[in-house]
Enzyme design. Structure first.
Site, PDB file in Angstrom:
ATOM      1  N   ASN A  53       0.709  -4.161  18.517  1.00  0.00           N
ATOM      2  CA  ASN A  53       0.897  -3.570  19.848  1.00  0.00           C
ATOM      3  C   ASN A  53       2.385  -3.665  20.176  1.00  0.00           C
ATOM      4  OD1 ASN A  53       0.898  -2.809  22.499  1.00  0.00           O
ATOM      5  ND2 ASN A  53      -0.545  -4.378  23.200  1.00  0.00           N
ATOM      6  N   LYS A 108       3.633  -7.355  19.610  1.00  0.00           N
ATOM      7  CA  LYS A 108       2.531  -8.314  19.587  1.00  0.00           C
ATOM      8  C   LYS A 108       1.644  -7.977  18.394  1.00  0.00           C
ATOM      9  CE  LYS A 108       2.307  -8.989  24.570  1.00  0.00           C
ATOM     10  NZ  LYS A 108       2.468  -7.743  25.329  1.00  0.00           N
ATOM     11  N   ARG A 160      -1.838   0.069  18.368  1.00  0.00           N
ATOM     12  CA  ARG A 160      -2.214   0.544  19.701  1.00  0.00           C
ATOM     13  C   ARG A 160      -1.143   1.517  20.193  1.00  0.00           C
ATOM     14  NH1 ARG A 160      -0.571  -1.769  25.309  1.00  0.00           N
ATOM     15  NH2 ARG A 160      -1.788  -0.396  26.613  1.00  0.00           N
ATOM     16  N   HIS A 192      -6.062   2.285  29.331  1.00  0.00           N
ATOM     17  CA  HIS A 192      -6.996   1.172  29.075  1.00  0.00           C
ATOM     18  C   HIS A 192      -8.285   1.655  28.396  1.00  0.00           C
ATOM     19  CE1 HIS A 192      -5.299  -1.367  32.661  1.00  0.00           C
ATOM     20  NE2 HIS A 192      -4.732  -1.729  31.522  1.00  0.00           N
ATOM     21  N   HIS A 208     -11.377  -2.879  34.824  1.00  0.00           N
ATOM     22  CA  HIS A 208     -10.408  -3.666  34.050  1.00  0.00           C
ATOM     23  C   HIS A 208      -9.313  -4.081  35.027  1.00  0.00           C
ATOM     24  CE1 HIS A 208      -7.942  -4.613  30.354  1.00  0.00           C
ATOM     25  NE2 HIS A 208      -7.087  -4.737  31.362  1.00  0.00           N
ATOM     26  N   LEU A 209      -9.342  -5.368  35.403  1.00  0.00           N
ATOM     27  CA  LEU A 209      -8.414  -5.860  36.428  1.00  0.00           C
ATOM     28  C   LEU A 209      -7.497  -6.900  35.813  1.00  0.00           C
ATOM     29  CD1 LEU A 209     -11.166  -6.460  39.162  1.00  0.00           C
ATOM     30  CD2 LEU A 209      -9.875  -4.356  38.747  1.00  0.00           C
ATOM     31  N   GLY A 210      -6.239  -6.539  35.682  1.00  0.00           N
ATOM     32  CA  GLY A 210      -5.269  -7.480  35.107  1.00  0.00           C
ATOM     33  C   GLY A 210      -3.937  -7.253  35.781  1.00  0.00           C
ATOM     34  N   GLY A 261      -2.030  -4.892  34.923  1.00  0.00           N
ATOM     35  CA  GLY A 261      -2.309  -3.474  35.166  1.00  0.00           C
ATOM     36  C   GLY A 261      -3.810  -3.344  35.310  1.00  0.00           C
ATOM     37  N   ARG A 270       2.744  -2.656  40.345  1.00  0.00           N
ATOM     38  CA  ARG A 270       2.621  -1.200  40.513  1.00  0.00           C
ATOM     39  C   ARG A 270       1.857  -0.891  41.797  1.00  0.00           C
ATOM     40  NH1 ARG A 270       0.051  -0.130  34.702  1.00  0.00           N
ATOM     41  NH2 ARG A 270       1.026  -2.001  33.890  1.00  0.00           N
ATOM     42  N   ASP A 323       1.481 -12.278  40.269  1.00  0.00           N
ATOM     43  CA  ASP A 323       0.358 -12.962  39.619  1.00  0.00           C
ATOM     44  C   ASP A 323      -0.768 -13.221  40.620  1.00  0.00           C
ATOM     45  OD1 ASP A 323      -1.228 -15.263  38.444  1.00  0.00           O
ATOM     46  OD2 ASP A 323       0.209 -14.908  36.831  1.00  0.00           O
ATOM     47  N   ASN A 325     -11.613 -13.813  35.208  1.00  0.00           N
ATOM     48  CA  ASN A 325     -11.349 -15.177  35.692  1.00  0.00           C
ATOM     49  C   ASN A 325     -11.374 -15.394  37.195  1.00  0.00           C
ATOM     50  OD1 ASN A 325     -10.648 -16.486  33.081  1.00  0.00           O
ATOM     51  ND2 ASN A 325      -9.114 -14.865  33.070  1.00  0.00           N
ATOM     52  N   GLU A 369      -9.360  -5.696  22.996  1.00  0.00           N
ATOM     53  CA  GLU A 369      -8.847  -4.414  22.507  1.00  0.00           C
ATOM     54  C   GLU A 369      -8.446  -4.507  21.035  1.00  0.00           C
ATOM     55  OE1 GLU A 369      -6.324  -2.465  25.832  1.00  0.00           O
ATOM     56  OE2 GLU A 369      -6.631  -4.530  26.438  1.00  0.00           O
TER      57      GLU A 369
HETATM   58  P1  AMP Z   1      -3.985  -9.515  32.106  1.00  0.00           P
HETATM   59  O1  AMP Z   1      -2.938  -8.485  32.406  1.00  0.00           O
HETATM   60  O2  AMP Z   1      -5.314  -8.931  31.749  1.00  0.00           O
HETATM   61  O3  AMP Z   1      -3.532 -10.569  31.145  1.00  0.00           O
HETATM   62  O4  AMP Z   1      -4.242 -10.290  33.486  1.00  0.00           O
HETATM   63  C1  AMP Z   1      -3.239 -10.977  34.166  1.00  0.00           C
HETATM   64  C2  AMP Z   1      -3.755 -11.307  35.564  1.00  0.00           C
HETATM   65  O5  AMP Z   1      -4.910 -12.135  35.454  1.00  0.00           O
HETATM   66  C3  AMP Z   1      -2.734 -12.091  36.408  1.00  0.00           C
HETATM   67  O6  AMP Z   1      -2.657 -11.526  37.703  1.00  0.00           O
HETATM   68  C4  AMP Z   1      -3.363 -13.462  36.483  1.00  0.00           C
HETATM   69  O7  AMP Z   1      -3.080 -14.111  37.695  1.00  0.00           O
HETATM   70  C5  AMP Z   1      -4.836 -13.164  36.403  1.00  0.00           C
HETATM   71  N1  AMP Z   1      -5.554 -14.375  35.972  1.00  0.00           N
HETATM   72  C6  AMP Z   1      -5.518 -14.954  34.755  1.00  0.00           C
HETATM   73  N2  AMP Z   1      -6.239 -16.112  34.764  1.00  0.00           N
HETATM   74  C7  AMP Z   1      -6.728 -16.253  36.015  1.00  0.00           C
HETATM   75  C8  AMP Z   1      -7.541 -17.236  36.663  1.00  0.00           C
HETATM   76  N3  AMP Z   1      -7.991 -18.307  36.011  1.00  0.00           N
HETATM   77  N4  AMP Z   1      -7.845 -17.044  37.963  1.00  0.00           N
HETATM   78  C9  AMP Z   1      -7.386 -15.973  38.626  1.00  0.00           C
HETATM   79  N5  AMP Z   1      -6.629 -14.998  38.092  1.00  0.00           N
HETATM   80  C10 AMP Z   1      -6.298 -15.134  36.809  1.00  0.00           C
END
Ligand code: AMP
Length: 401
Positions: free
Chosen positions: A8, A15, A92, A182, A210-212, A214, A243, A285, A337, A387
């Site tokens: 990636n 990565k 990817r 995604h 899908h919540l991260g 991004g 974003r 974060d 999480n 992925e």
């Molecule tokens: P990703 O882009 O999928 O790696 O997700 C990153 C996001 O996941 C960041 O906003 C992190 O704060 C959140 N995250 C990861 N671990 C936790 C956790 N244990 N509790 C709450 N949010 C989390």
């Protein structure tokens, strides 16, 4: 061993994961970071717990690949004797546009086409092309390579979902439309969910969240993406780490005018200075936002409320679009999480038939888990995404193994 290297590549990072597909286990993984800046390698061998952190010059992706070959085949981190033991490499790729609706083998032509799509994804596609060329140069001649596109899964969206209300010529001439991203993650988790539910995916209507850092939400009907929240770029949709997600386009031109921004500066503003960071003023974060919520920070509460509200609206919209839903998936760093986000999203959704076990939700982190209670009309699941594994599976399938 049936080894696949998954790559990636970004503009300054590479990565990777080396997977043994016989048991679908990770043999080694890491990141060549700060390419073109100075260079740093983080490398792990999960089976032995070996960790390597090393500064090493990476003027281009080629030196990063050369270093990767070195750590995999020599020294303390060695896991294979030679790169010829690797069956194939899976890459990817973020943007495949309308050209690539599925994974394909890498040829010089394919690399050129990926590079030519850089106009639609300047941050991603050109670095992908650089990495593909570097990988071809460094690996033993004839090593099969496969490209797997983030956008491919969404190529099943109907025109009514992917067209913007701009003059049609902009779609024809400049390819302006919703592509969605995604896709590998949404495809992986919806298939994993169908398996967990013991149902045929063809019979399921799923909203995949899908919540991260991004985030994107996809309506998956019968295993096919029929709509998704990200658009022409990964900026559209819900509020993300940095974003902004969807905003009224007129607000964009207005803010540009007010700040005297060039288009590039405005793009940076919306991609890097907005979202959780921009609204809360705390950071990008989710953990920092949730901690500040506990301290009663008003802007953190607003940020968190906006995120939850926007997710709820997408679930509602996609339930309407698909004439109902059977299941909601939470995945990605936040989805897997953050019990807080999941609880708030699923609150007051009884009219939809969504009811989760809050105690179980509190405890659930990064594990395949059904959160909905018996009798909940819509099932709610946490499904960890993977992925890299799907890219490796696609790669093997394409090389006929
Ligand atoms: P990703 O882009 O999928 O790696 O997700 C990153 C996001 O996941 C960041 O906003 C992190 O704060 C959140 N995250 C990861 N671990 C936790 C956790 N244990 N509790 C709450 N949010 C989390």
């Amino acid at each position: 061993m049936n080894l696949v290297l998954v790559v990636n590549a970004g503009s300054s990072s590479l990565k990777y994961q080396l997977l043994n597909m016989d048991g679908e286990t990770v043999i080694a993984k890491g990141n060549c970071d700060r390419i073109g800046v100075d260079g740093h390698l983080s490398h792990k061998v999960p089976a032995t717990g070996y960790v390597l952190e090393q500064d090493c010059p990476f003027p281009t992706h080629t030196e990063a690949f050369e270093k990767l070959v070195e750590v995999l085949t020599t020294g303390e981190a060695k896991v294979i004797d030679s790169m010829s033991e690797i069956s194939a490499v899976g890459h990817r790729i973020v943007q495949g546009a309308e050209i690539f609706d599925r994974a394909c083998m890498v040829t010089e032509d394919v690399i050129n086409q990926i590079d030519a799509l850089s106009e639609l994804a300047p941050v991603h596609n050109h670095p992908h092309a650089l990495a593909l060329r570097a990988c071809t140069k460094v690996l033993p001649a004839g090593t099969p390579q496969v490209v797997v596109f983030d956008t491919a899964f969404h190529q099943t969206m109907p025109p009514k979902a992917y067209m913007f209300g701009l003059p049609y010529d902009d779609y024809k001439n400049y390819h302006v439309r919703k592509y969605g991203f995604h896709g590998t993650s949404h495809r992986f988790v919806s298939a994993a969910l169908a398996e967990a539910m013991g149902r045929d995916i063809k019979d399921l209507k799923i909203v995949s969240c899908h919540l991260g850092n991004g985030s994107s939400i996809t309506a998956v009907d019968g295993g096919k993406s029929v709509d998704t929240s990200m658009g022409f770029t990964p900026l559209d949709g819900i509020l993300m780490g940095t974003r902004c997600g969807s905003v009224d386009p007129s607000a964009v031109t207005y803010v540009m005018d007010k700040h005297g921004f060039t288009p590039r500066e405005m793009s940076d503003y919306m991609n890097k200075k907005s979202g959780f960071l921009g609204v809360s003023g705390i950071g990008s974060d989710n953990r920092d936002i949730q901690n500040a919520v506990l301290d009663g920070d008003e802007k953190a509460i607003l940020t968190s409320d906006m995120l939850q509200y926007q997710i709820k609206k997408y679930i509602g919209a996609y339930a309407a679009a698909m004439n109902g839903i059977d299941a909601v998936i939470f995945t990605g760093g936040i989805g897997e999480n953050s019990w807080e986000v999941r609880e708030a999203v699923c609150e007051n959704m009884e009219y939809f038939g969504i009811k989760i076990d809050n105690e179980l939700n509190h405890k659930t982190r990064g594990k395949l888990t059904k959160l909905s209670v018996e009798g909940s009309k819509v099932e709610v699941w946490v499904v960890p995404t993977n992925e890299e594994l799907l890219i490796a599976r696609d790669t093997l399938k394409l090389i006929g193994k």
